[in-house]
Scaffold this motif. Structure first.
Motif, PDB file in Angstrom:
ATOM      1  N   ARG A   1       0.932  -1.094  -0.101  1.00 24.45           N
ATOM      2  CA  ARG A   1       0.007  -0.007  -0.190  1.00 24.45           C
ATOM      3  C   ARG A   1       0.919   1.235  -0.043  1.00 24.45           C
ATOM      4  O   ARG A   1       0.720   2.168  -0.839  1.00 24.45           O
ATOM      5  N   ASP A   2       1.904   1.306   0.764  1.00 25.20           N
ATOM      6  CA  ASP A   2       2.884   2.310   0.871  1.00 25.20           C
ATOM      7  C   ASP A   2       3.508   2.570  -0.509  1.00 25.20           C
ATOM      8  O   ASP A   2       3.937   3.909  -0.923  1.00 25.20           O
ATOM      9  N   LEU A   3       3.924   1.535  -1.309  1.00 28.31           N
ATOM     10  CA  LEU A   3       4.610   1.704  -2.618  1.00 28.31           C
ATOM     11  C   LEU A   3       3.592   2.312  -3.361  1.00 28.31           C
ATOM     12  O   LEU A   3       4.126   3.337  -4.108  1.00 28.31           O
TER      13      LEU A   3
ATOM     14  N   ALA B   1      -7.209   2.060  -5.454  1.00 31.47           N
ATOM     15  CA  ALA B   1      -7.818   2.362  -4.036  1.00 31.47           C
ATOM     16  C   ALA B   1      -6.697   3.065  -3.212  1.00 31.47           C
ATOM     17  O   ALA B   1      -6.871   3.869  -2.369  1.00 31.47           O
ATOM     18  N   CYS B   2      -5.410   3.178  -3.718  1.00 32.01           N
ATOM     19  CA  CYS B   2      -4.205   4.023  -2.954  1.00 32.01           C
ATOM     20  C   CYS B   2      -4.276   5.513  -3.654  1.00 32.01           C
ATOM     21  O   CYS B   2      -3.525   6.246  -3.136  1.00 32.01           O
ATOM     22  N   GLY B   3      -5.144   5.714  -4.586  1.00 31.59           N
ATOM     23  CA  GLY B   3      -5.217   7.075  -5.112  1.00 31.59           C
ATOM     24  C   GLY B   3      -4.203   7.317  -6.123  1.00 31.59           C
ATOM     25  O   GLY B   3      -3.662   8.449  -6.455  1.00 31.59           O
TER      26      GLY B   3
ATOM     27  N   ALA C   1     -10.464  -1.369 -14.807  1.00 28.37           N
ATOM     28  CA  ALA C   1     -10.203   0.094 -14.636  1.00 28.37           C
ATOM     29  C   ALA C   1     -11.558   0.960 -14.684  1.00 28.37           C
ATOM     30  O   ALA C   1     -11.476   2.135 -14.165  1.00 28.37           O
ATOM     31  N   GLY C   2     -12.497   0.446 -15.431  1.00 26.39           N
ATOM     32  CA  GLY C   2     -13.884   1.250 -15.573  1.00 26.39           C
ATOM     33  C   GLY C   2     -13.856   2.709 -15.783  1.00 26.39           C
ATOM     34  O   GLY C   2     -14.670   3.472 -15.482  1.00 26.39           O
TER      35      GLY C   2
ATOM     36  N   LEU D   1     -10.271   6.115  -7.315  1.00 25.40           N
ATOM     37  CA  LEU D   1     -10.640   6.149  -5.741  1.00 25.40           C
ATOM     38  C   LEU D   1     -12.338   5.688  -6.074  1.00 25.40           C
ATOM     39  O   LEU D   1     -12.540   4.880  -5.206  1.00 25.40           O
ATOM     40  N   ALA D   2     -13.020   6.195  -6.832  1.00 22.49           N
ATOM     41  CA  ALA D   2     -14.444   5.845  -7.034  1.00 22.49           C
ATOM     42  C   ALA D   2     -14.480   4.473  -7.534  1.00 22.49           C
ATOM     43  O   ALA D   2     -15.436   3.911  -6.863  1.00 22.49           O
TER      44      ALA D   2
END
Length: 159
Positions: A54-56, A81-83, A98-99, A135-136
């Motif tokens: 997640r940090d990466l 999800a991590c922006g 990807a939507g 994010l959405a």
């Protein structure tokens, strides 16, 4: 090919020891050296733990995943999800995952990948749109939503 002459660092993760043979890894290292990019490519190996991964993702300016063979595309969903703005292939399940929230490229074309990366790295507004849309989109990709869709499909099949 980038508008800005910024030196970007490429971080290469070893997703699985089965993915890349030592011959291919050696060839990649040789190509990086031949291009004079030794100081710009870091091979960090396998990333242990969800927190480190997640940090990466969160630290990356962009996440490039031009995969040819992908079952679902979990790394794309994780990065969104991590922006992190995402560049991914326009094949397999990746466009659906990807939507509309990522830059899609032909993963068989180095020119397409390079053009997509240049667009994403040079255009702050595009990165911001991909970040917000990602994010959405990631919020829609939950196990609960998948279960609801499955139950709905089963219900339609039995009608």
């Amino acid at each position: 090919f980038f508008k800005q002459k910024t030196a970007y660092e490429i971080v290469d993760c070893d997703w699985s020891s089965d993915v890349c043979s030592s011959d291919l890894e050696g060839a990649l290292d040789e190509r990086v050296a031949a291009l004079g990019l030794d100081g710009h490519v870091r091979r960090i190996g396998y990333v242990h733990g969800e927190s480190a991964l997640r940090d990466l993702y969160a630290a990356a300016r962009v996440f490039a995943f031009p995969s040819l063979y992908e079952g679902f595309g979990l790394p794309v969903a994780e990065a969104m999800a991590c922006g992190t703005p995402v560049l991914t292939g326009d094949v397999t399940a990746l466009p659906e995952v990807a939507g509309g929230a990522a830059v899609l490229v032909d993963p068989r074309s180095s020119g397409s990948i390079a053009d997509g990366l240049a667009r994403l790295l040079d255009d702050e507004a595009l990165r911001a749109r991909c970040r917000a849309a990602g994010l959405a989109r990631a919020a829609e990709l939950t196990w609960e939503a998948a279960a609801d869709r499955l139950v709905g499909e089963i219900g339609r099949a039995h009608v």
